[in-house]
Design a protein around this motif. Structure first.
Motif, PDB file in Angstrom:
ATOM      1  N   SER A 131     -11.320  30.496  24.734  1.00  0.00           N
ATOM      2  CA  SER A 131     -10.880  29.491  25.684  1.00  0.00           C
ATOM      3  C   SER A 131      -9.921  28.566  25.271  1.00  0.00           C
ATOM      4  N   PRO A 132      -8.872  28.168  26.077  1.00  0.00           N
ATOM      5  CA  PRO A 132      -7.704  27.333  25.752  1.00  0.00           C
ATOM      6  C   PRO A 132      -8.366  25.866  25.558  1.00  0.00           C
ATOM      7  N   ARG A 133      -9.525  25.364  26.160  1.00  0.00           N
ATOM      8  CA  ARG A 133     -10.092  24.152  25.806  1.00  0.00           C
ATOM      9  C   ARG A 133     -10.777  23.714  24.666  1.00  0.00           C
ATOM     10  N   CYS A 190      -9.433  22.546  21.943  1.00  0.00           N
ATOM     11  CA  CYS A 190      -8.692  21.640  21.309  1.00  0.00           C
ATOM     12  C   CYS A 190      -9.187  20.274  21.052  1.00  0.00           C
ATOM     13  N   TYR A 238      -6.675  23.512  17.010  1.00  0.00           N
ATOM     14  CA  TYR A 238      -7.516  24.689  17.726  1.00  0.00           C
ATOM     15  C   TYR A 238      -8.731  24.935  16.599  1.00  0.00           C
ATOM     16  N   ASP A 297      -2.852  18.631  23.191  1.00  0.00           N
ATOM     17  CA  ASP A 297      -3.262  19.932  23.411  1.00  0.00           C
ATOM     18  C   ASP A 297      -2.456  20.736  24.337  1.00  0.00           C
ATOM     19  N   VAL A 319      -1.598  24.481  22.874  1.00  0.00           N
ATOM     20  CA  VAL A 319      -1.787  25.705  23.493  1.00  0.00           C
ATOM     21  C   VAL A 319      -0.415  26.553  23.887  1.00  0.00           C
ATOM     22  N   ASP A 320       0.657  25.837  24.277  1.00  0.00           N
ATOM     23  CA  ASP A 320       1.887  26.903  24.512  1.00  0.00           C
ATOM     24  C   ASP A 320       2.374  27.407  23.197  1.00  0.00           C
ATOM     25  N   LYS A 356       0.176  30.211  22.477  1.00  0.00           N
ATOM     26  CA  LYS A 356       0.311  31.321  23.544  1.00  0.00           C
ATOM     27  C   LYS A 356       1.647  32.133  23.238  1.00  0.00           C
ATOM     28  N   PHE A 390      -5.719  34.199  24.744  1.00  0.00           N
ATOM     29  CA  PHE A 390      -6.481  32.998  25.470  1.00  0.00           C
ATOM     30  C   PHE A 390      -7.174  33.898  26.679  1.00  0.00           C
ATOM     31  N   GLU A 441      -7.561  34.267  30.559  1.00  0.00           N
ATOM     32  CA  GLU A 441      -7.288  33.975  31.900  1.00  0.00           C
ATOM     33  C   GLU A 441      -8.263  33.291  32.817  1.00  0.00           C
TER      34      GLU A 441
END
Length: 180
Positions: free
Chosen positions: A118-120, A122, A128, A163, A167-168, A171, A177, A179
């Motif tokens: 999950s990218p959430r 952070c 992360y 955050d 995440v960038d 990635k 991550f 989708e």
């Protein structure tokens, strides 16, 4: 010799982030600071649990872990002061990039039904953290020599101020991550 992912960071990720976010200086681009691998252990179960976890963590990271001890007594958890409750390793520089490379390329795809993380996850400051429920996803661990399954927390600390930037960065470094 520099790690493969460090070369990728310098050659591909820095120019991409600099162009995407309009950074004027290359030092504004976020980077990895450290990776912390933490194993919490219920030491009241077995006598050698902490030593086994430390041995596994040494095999995974190549560094000797620090044994974490309880700071004070907590009766509800049957915890006594200075009782070992876990171990952790902090990785920096080339060792950090090598561990991240092995984690992303080999270990995370070995998780059953893995669809990405999950990218959430952070923490609001660009760090992360995620958990792995079993240490056997790492190829360094020999399945025959394991006495118990042990999970771990992995924290990737970056210099990103928020955050979205973290995440960038992850990635572009190849972090898997999920989708939407």
């Amino acid at each position: 010799m520099k790690a493969r992912l460090y070369k990728k960071y310098m050659d591909e990720v820095v120019p991409a982030l600099k162009a995407k976010h309009n950074f004027k200086n290359v030092h504004q681009v976020p980077k990895f600071v450290k990776i912390v691998v933490n194993m919490g252990i219920n030491a009241s179960l077995e006598k050698g649990a902490v030593e086994d976890a430390a041995k596994d963590l040494t095999m995974l990271t190549g560094r000797k872990p620090v044994i974490s001890r309880a700071r004070k007594d907590v009766a509800n958890f049957k915890l006594r002061k200075n009782q070992p409750i876990g171990c952790h390793v902090t990785l920096r520089k080339d060792v950090m990039y090598e561990f991240f490379d092995r984690l992303v390329a080999v270990s995370l795809p070995r998780i059953r039904d893995f669809r990405g993380l999950s990218p959430r996850k952070c923490d609001g400051r660009g760090n992360y953290t995620f958990g792995v429920s079993d240490q056997t996803i790492f190829p360094e661990i020999e399945l025959d020599k394991i006495k118990r399954q042990q999970g771990m927390d992995i924290t990737i600390v970056t210099t990103a101020p928020n955050d979205a930037l973290a995440v960038d960065l992850l990635k572009l470094m190849g972090f898997p991550f999920a989708e939407k």
